[in-house]
Motif scaffolding. Structure first.
Motif, PDB file in Angstrom:
ATOM      1  N   VAL A 196       0.846  -1.200   0.000  1.00 48.05           N
ATOM      2  CA  VAL A 196       0.000   0.000   0.000  1.00 48.05           C
ATOM      3  C   VAL A 196       0.879   1.247   0.000  1.00 48.05           C
ATOM      4  CG1 VAL A 196      -1.800   1.271   1.221  1.00 48.05           C
ATOM      5  CG2 VAL A 196      -1.789  -1.243   1.281  1.00 48.05           C
ATOM      6  N   VAL A 197       0.594   2.167  -0.914  1.00 46.70           N
ATOM      7  CA  VAL A 197       1.292   3.454  -0.956  1.00 46.70           C
ATOM      8  C   VAL A 197       0.252   4.565  -1.062  1.00 46.70           C
ATOM      9  CG1 VAL A 197       2.886   4.943  -2.219  1.00 46.70           C
ATOM     10  CG2 VAL A 197       3.359   2.493  -2.033  1.00 46.70           C
ATOM     11  N   ALA A 198       0.327   5.525  -0.160  1.00 48.84           N
ATOM     12  CA  ALA A 198      -0.543   6.699  -0.201  1.00 48.84           C
ATOM     13  C   ALA A 198       0.272   7.877  -0.740  1.00 48.84           C
ATOM     14  CB  ALA A 198      -1.081   7.023   1.182  1.00 48.84           C
ATOM     15  N   VAL A 199      -0.324   8.633  -1.650  1.00 52.82           N
ATOM     16  CA  VAL A 199       0.361   9.756  -2.279  1.00 52.82           C
ATOM     17  C   VAL A 199      -0.398  11.046  -1.963  1.00 52.82           C
ATOM     18  CG1 VAL A 199       1.185  10.758  -4.445  1.00 52.82           C
ATOM     19  CG2 VAL A 199       1.127   8.266  -4.170  1.00 52.82           C
ATOM     20  N   THR A 200       0.327  12.028  -1.430  1.00 54.23           N
ATOM     21  CA  THR A 200      -0.225  13.363  -1.216  1.00 54.23           C
ATOM     22  C   THR A 200       0.794  14.370  -1.724  1.00 54.23           C
ATOM     23  OG1 THR A 200      -1.487  12.655   0.727  1.00 54.23           O
ATOM     24  CG2 THR A 200      -1.124  15.019   0.446  1.00 54.23           C
ATOM     25  N   GLY A 201       0.419  15.109  -2.770  1.00 57.88           N
ATOM     26  CA  GLY A 201       1.384  15.987  -3.405  1.00 57.88           C
ATOM     27  C   GLY A 201       2.521  15.150  -3.971  1.00 57.88           C
ATOM     28  N   ALA A 241      -8.300   5.965   7.756  1.00 55.95           N
ATOM     29  CA  ALA A 241      -8.657   7.380   7.613  1.00 55.95           C
ATOM     30  C   ALA A 241      -7.564   8.157   6.882  1.00 55.95           C
ATOM     31  CB  ALA A 241      -8.908   8.001   8.989  1.00 55.95           C
ATOM     32  N   ASP A 242      -6.303   7.749   7.073  1.00 54.74           N
ATOM     33  CA  ASP A 242      -5.207   8.407   6.363  1.00 54.74           C
ATOM     34  C   ASP A 242      -5.313   8.162   4.866  1.00 54.74           C
ATOM     35  OD1 ASP A 242      -3.929   9.357   8.733  1.00 54.74           O
ATOM     36  OD2 ASP A 242      -3.103   7.356   9.051  1.00 54.74           O
ATOM     37  N   LEU A 243      -5.775   6.997   4.490  1.00 56.68           N
ATOM     38  CA  LEU A 243      -5.933   6.685   3.079  1.00 56.68           C
ATOM     39  C   LEU A 243      -7.042   7.528   2.456  1.00 56.68           C
ATOM     40  CD1 LEU A 243      -5.641   2.780   3.115  1.00 56.68           C
ATOM     41  CD2 LEU A 243      -3.824   4.497   3.013  1.00 56.68           C
ATOM     42  N   LEU A 244      -8.094   7.734   3.217  1.00 57.12           N
ATOM     43  CA  LEU A 244      -9.243   8.478   2.691  1.00 57.12           C
ATOM     44  C   LEU A 244      -8.913   9.939   2.406  1.00 57.12           C
ATOM     45  CD1 LEU A 244     -12.097   7.016   4.923  1.00 57.12           C
ATOM     46  CD2 LEU A 244     -11.702   6.559   2.498  1.00 57.12           C
ATOM     47  N   VAL A 245      -7.946  10.503   3.125  1.00 59.61           N
ATOM     48  CA  VAL A 245      -7.631  11.914   2.928  1.00 59.61           C
ATOM     49  C   VAL A 245      -6.422  12.115   2.006  1.00 59.61           C
ATOM     50  CG1 VAL A 245      -8.631  12.583   5.136  1.00 59.61           C
ATOM     51  CG2 VAL A 245      -6.183  12.031   5.009  1.00 59.61           C
ATOM     52  N   ALA A 246      -5.805  11.028   1.558  1.00 60.76           N
ATOM     53  CA  ALA A 246      -4.678  11.153   0.631  1.00 60.76           C
ATOM     54  C   ALA A 246      -5.177  11.578  -0.746  1.00 60.76           C
ATOM     55  CB  ALA A 246      -3.940   9.816   0.523  1.00 60.76           C
ATOM     56  N   ASP A 247      -4.281  12.146  -1.546  1.00 59.20           N
ATOM     57  CA  ASP A 247      -4.653  12.496  -2.922  1.00 59.20           C
ATOM     58  C   ASP A 247      -4.978  11.256  -3.731  1.00 59.20           C
ATOM     59  OD1 ASP A 247      -4.199  15.143  -2.328  1.00 59.20           O
ATOM     60  OD2 ASP A 247      -2.236  15.239  -3.310  1.00 59.20           O
TER      61      ASP A 247
END
Length: 291
Positions: A196-201, A241-247
């Motif tokens: 799993v990788v979450a990307v924000t900016g 919840a962190d995943l839901l707010v990621a880009d």
């Protein structure tokens, strides 16, 4: 459809219909062994060193004889070359390395080692193109289990994949494409066959391997390239919840590469305008040759 191939560790290419595995091999009767899955693209097996590193780590965890790295490397080269000659440069191949404890009837005998190559499943292309809908499922253990119970083999890529396949079938019965496991505390772990990788900016975040997940070869390659190009990378505990707010959120793996999570537990996930930027990063990362 290209015909699959079978390669022994000494580099011999066999007819795929050749009987090879004994019925009492511990890979078959107990899942007592390890494996790696590599992508053959443009005539080359990708991220070979990272996969051989992980094969060696898994062997240590299962108390298997240390894999002969040079022999595996040579056999991988034979498999990739043979596949490309037969299937063509444009046909991707799924290369699997299998290493088991050997036959139950000969406990002092040698381990079993072989490679197979076949076409990449259509689901992989579909996931790359259209993304995947995902459900979170409880893995049934806490974040400290890997340290407290090393015999659970958390973090080893073992042949015992029945639970992972059951999770994927269960998700399918609910109408989802894939799964993200969570710990007993509700922390994000991994997919049954992905990281799993979450990307924000331009920040990439993935869970730490210390929580009992498999070190992802594609994740390691992607983060290394990202850091060299100015992206920020983090390894820390994530919550749903962190995943839901990621880009954007991605399941990345050696064969599917980058599959964007389009929905999480029935909630639609946003598609960022620069989604192709991350896909391009992953595609280039697996092609970087080690220095």
């Amino acid at each position: 459809m290209a015909q699959s191939i079978l390669v022994t560790l000494d580099g011999t290419v066999l007819d795929p219909d050749t009987p090879f595995l004994h019925a009492d091999d511990l890979a078959a009767v107990r899942g007592d062994g390890i494996f790696e899955t590599l992508l053959i693209r443009d005539g080359h097996a990708r991220c070979v060193d990272l996969h051989l590193d992980r094969l060696a780590r898994s062997a240590v965890m299962l108390d298997l004889p240390a894999p002969d790295r040079a022999a595996w490397q040579a056999a991988i080269d034979v498999a990739a070359t043979t596949w490309t000659e037969r299937a063509g440069n444009r046909t991707e191949g799924l290369l699997r390395l299998v290493y088991s404890r050997g036959r139950e009837s000969t406990p002092a005998g040698p381990p079993t080692a072989y490679l197979t190559v076949g076409e990449v499943a259509p689901r992989a292309a579909a996931a790359r193109e259209s993304g995947v809908s995902v459900v979170t499922l409880d893995r049934g253990f806490s974040l400290d289990l890997a340290e407290a119970a090393p015999w659970q083999l958390l973090g080893a890529k073992t042949l015992s994949y029945a639970t992972n396949m059951a999770a994927l079938r269960y998700a399918g019965s609910l109408g989802y494409d894939d799964v993200i496991y969570v710990s007993s505390e509700g922390a994000v772990l991994e997919g049954p066959r992905s990281t799993v990788v979450a990307v924000t900016g331009e920040t990439l975040v993935t869970p730490p391997v210390e929580v009992g997940i498999l070190p992802g070869t594609t994740q390691l390659a992607t983060f290394a390239l990202a850091e060299s190009e100015g992206w920020a990378t983090q390894t820390r505990v994530l919550r749903p919840a962190d995943l839901l707010v990621a880009d954007s959120v991605w399941l990345i793996s050696s064969v599917t590469l980058a599959a964007r999570v389009t929905a999480l537990n029935g909630r639609a996930m946003p598609e960022p305008e620069d989604a192709k930027k991350f896909v391009d990063l992953v595609n280039r990362a697996i092609c970087v040759q080690p220095e």
